[in-house]
Design a protein around this motif. Sequence first.
Motif, mmCIF file in Angstrom:
data_model
loop_
_atom_site.group_PDB
_atom_site.id
_atom_site.type_symbol
_atom_site.label_atom_id
_atom_site.label_comp_id
_atom_site.label_asym_id
_atom_site.label_seq_id
_atom_site.Cartn_x
_atom_site.Cartn_y
_atom_site.Cartn_z
ATOM 1 N N GLY A 394 0.864 -1.172 0.000
ATOM 2 C CA GLY A 394 0.000 0.000 0.000
ATOM 3 C C GLY A 394 0.899 1.218 0.000
ATOM 4 N N LEU A 395 0.725 2.086 1.020
ATOM 5 C CA LEU A 395 1.664 3.194 1.173
ATOM 6 C C LEU A 395 3.054 2.664 1.496
ATOM 7 N N ASN A 396 3.090 1.518 2.173
ATOM 8 C CA ASN A 396 4.338 0.836 2.482
ATOM 9 C C ASN A 396 4.205 -0.626 2.080
ATOM 10 N N VAL A 397 5.323 -1.313 2.047
ATOM 11 C CA VAL A 397 5.305 -2.758 1.840
ATOM 12 C C VAL A 397 5.232 -3.429 3.212
ATOM 13 N N ILE A 398 4.225 -4.306 3.371
ATOM 14 C CA ILE A 398 3.983 -4.957 4.670
ATOM 15 C C ILE A 398 4.228 -6.457 4.529
ATOM 16 N N VAL A 399 5.055 -7.002 5.423
ATOM 17 C CA VAL A 399 5.254 -8.451 5.512
ATOM 18 C C VAL A 399 4.837 -8.869 6.920
ATOM 19 N N GLU A 400 3.829 -9.751 7.004
ATOM 20 C CA GLU A 400 3.350 -10.230 8.296
ATOM 21 C C GLU A 400 3.646 -11.710 8.450
ATOM 22 N N VAL A 401 4.142 -12.101 9.606
ATOM 23 C CA VAL A 401 4.357 -13.511 9.948
ATOM 24 C C VAL A 401 3.520 -13.788 11.197
ATOM 25 N N ALA A 402 2.517 -14.655 11.053
ATOM 26 C CA ALA A 402 1.573 -14.903 12.150
ATOM 27 C C ALA A 402 1.473 -16.388 12.432
ATOM 28 N N ASP A 403 1.118 -16.716 13.667
ATOM 29 C CA ASP A 403 0.879 -18.111 14.049
ATOM 30 C C ASP A 403 -0.348 -18.175 14.937
ATOM 31 N N ARG A 404 -0.740 -19.390 15.301
ATOM 32 C CA ARG A 404 -1.926 -19.594 16.138
ATOM 33 C C ARG A 404 -1.551 -20.190 17.493
ATOM 34 N N GLY A 405 -0.373 -19.824 17.991
ATOM 35 C CA GLY A 405 0.075 -20.312 19.287
ATOM 36 C C GLY A 405 -0.554 -19.530 20.423
ATOM 37 N N PRO A 406 0.019 -19.637 21.626
ATOM 38 C CA PRO A 406 -0.541 -18.939 22.789
ATOM 39 C C PRO A 406 -0.302 -17.439 22.773
ATOM 40 N N GLY A 407 0.537 -16.960 21.843
ATOM 41 C CA GLY A 407 0.814 -15.537 21.791
ATOM 42 C C GLY A 407 1.898 -15.138 22.781
ATOM 43 N N LEU A 408 2.109 -13.840 22.883
ATOM 44 C CA LEU A 408 3.153 -13.294 23.757
ATOM 45 C C LEU A 408 2.517 -12.745 25.024
ATOM 46 N N ALA A 409 3.172 -13.024 26.157
ATOM 47 C CA ALA A 409 2.680 -12.480 27.422
ATOM 48 C C ALA A 409 2.777 -10.958 27.391
ATOM 49 N N PRO A 410 1.810 -10.258 28.005
ATOM 50 C CA PRO A 410 1.833 -8.780 27.961
ATOM 51 C C PRO A 410 3.144 -8.198 28.474
ATOM 52 N N GLU A 411 3.729 -8.825 29.504
ATOM 53 C CA GLU A 411 4.976 -8.290 30.039
ATOM 54 C C GLU A 411 6.163 -8.545 29.116
ATOM 55 N N SER A 412 6.006 -9.454 28.150
ATOM 56 C CA SER A 412 7.099 -9.761 27.226
ATOM 57 C C SER A 412 7.105 -8.857 26.001
ATOM 58 N N LEU A 413 5.971 -8.295 25.641
ATOM 59 C CA LEU A 413 5.880 -7.502 24.413
ATOM 60 C C LEU A 413 6.887 -6.355 24.342
ATOM 61 N N PRO A 414 7.115 -5.603 25.437
ATOM 62 C CA PRO A 414 8.094 -4.497 25.316
ATOM 63 C C PRO A 414 9.530 -4.971 25.169
ATOM 64 N N HIS A 415 9.802 -6.255 25.463
ATOM 65 C CA HIS A 415 11.184 -6.735 25.489
ATOM 66 C C HIS A 415 11.481 -7.781 24.424
ATOM 67 N N VAL A 416 10.523 -8.058 23.554
ATOM 68 C CA VAL A 416 10.685 -9.182 22.640
ATOM 69 C C VAL A 416 11.865 -8.996 21.677
ATOM 70 N N PHE A 417 12.250 -7.728 21.421
ATOM 71 C CA PHE A 417 13.380 -7.476 20.526
ATOM 72 C C PHE A 417 14.672 -7.171 21.296
ATOM 73 N N ASP A 418 14.631 -7.312 22.607
ATOM 74 C CA ASP A 418 15.846 -7.119 23.396
ATOM 75 C C ASP A 418 16.808 -8.277 23.173
ATOM 76 N N ARG A 419 18.083 -7.978 23.257
ATOM 77 C CA ARG A 419 19.094 -9.026 23.061
ATOM 78 C C ARG A 419 19.046 -10.043 24.201
ATOM 79 N N PHE A 420 19.147 -11.302 23.816
ATOM 80 C CA PHE A 420 19.190 -12.438 24.741
ATOM 81 C C PHE A 420 17.898 -12.588 25.560
#
Length: 476
Positions: A394-420
Amino acid sequence: MRTLRRARVFFSGLRTRMVLVFLALAVLSALAAAVLIYSEARSRMLDRTQTLLIDEFRARVETHTENLAEPLGKAALQQLANRVAPGFLGATGTVVYKGGEAVSSRRTDVPLSSALRIRVTDSKNLHYERVLVDDMPYLMIGTPVMRGTSPSGLEVYLTMPLTKEQSIDVALGEAARNAILPVLTLAVVLALLAAHSVLRPVRALDRAARALAQGRLDTRLAVEGGDELARLAQTFNTTAAALESSVAELRAMEAKARQFVADVSHEMRTPLASMVTVADVLDEEAGRLPGDVADAARLMNTEVGKLATLVEDLMEISRFDAGAVALNPAEVDVAGEIGAALRRRGWAGAVSTQLEEKVMLHLDPRRFDLIVANLVGNALRHGAPPVTVRLARGLNVIVEVADRGPGLAPESLPHVFDRFYKADSARSRSAGSGLGLAIARENALLHGGALTAANRPGGGAVFTLTLPVNAGLDDR
């Protein structure tokens, strides 16, 4: 001064990491040597015994069938069976077949291998195989009786328990286990001595950093030799001399320290490549090893692979820290690149795709491949099927990768891209290094895009890569 304190902590941690690396390499090398020696000794022992038994069996059959008179009755064949077995210590039995039917035998408690009979009958040559019956190894040998160059219709088979060889094998295993402890002790001592020698300049650098943090700005390091550590010491001296007039010089010192970490990771690649080769060889031979040794070989191969992945990820993240990442952009078909990334890793059958056609974009194909591989690999390991990759423009190119697992815990979302960072502590020993998503995000930012994570309303996690259509990539 805060930067100096960080440098001091960094070098102190570096010292600990290097000691651990030396110890890990020493232990893995000692274990690999013990496994290889045991495997080689066992293989040579079994091959030698097997060759001797086969040669003796062939000679006995030829000797006792040379003057057999026709027609051959059951008594003559029984006599042949009785004569072939004596002399083979512990022989379980001999069976003589005529025209495909067992016509005589000497005591046998172990059924003859049907696969061996088929090979002997079809090829008209001597064959053998080792089998395991009730945890006891047996050698089974079979040969046709020839009349000149033509088969006579007789086949003679011998079954031998490898009792002595099994006891020797057990003794070899016990000797290998008993030798591991002193070998490991020696390897650890040598590793500590080597680490002590290598880390002496690092300790000196640590002391100098402490002195600077305490305000002694006249602290300098003795520069000896011309290796990387000597050059690092010279850099430290230059930075310390300019510290009073410029904080920027101190930041340059920190950059040099990060470069040093990258250099250490680079130097690990050569010995690690050798370890990977040895581990692959052991893994290929695992099918021929006894249970515990085979499991150990496979485990070592897995762990060395994890170590290799970690080193590569560390080097990649170090390049980002040092600002030394090189982009090689080209005009590519994004859908084609996604499909190629999935096929390259054997994921095409496990992932469903919704890819808009003819989406052309100016990007670095190798780094885009890394982004896709990290996102899809993460979904396959920690999510649940179906895993879906969607591409839209669209205005940008979007690539989405999705699954049907349990998802991410709310407390993990801010840190999911943190190293280690790993959301589930139970996955601390998983195949990932904890750097994959961090590297993917750095590559996205390098392309002028963004990478975000969220939970889907119906369950599961979704990672979204956004790339600008007119990304002004810097062809560095």
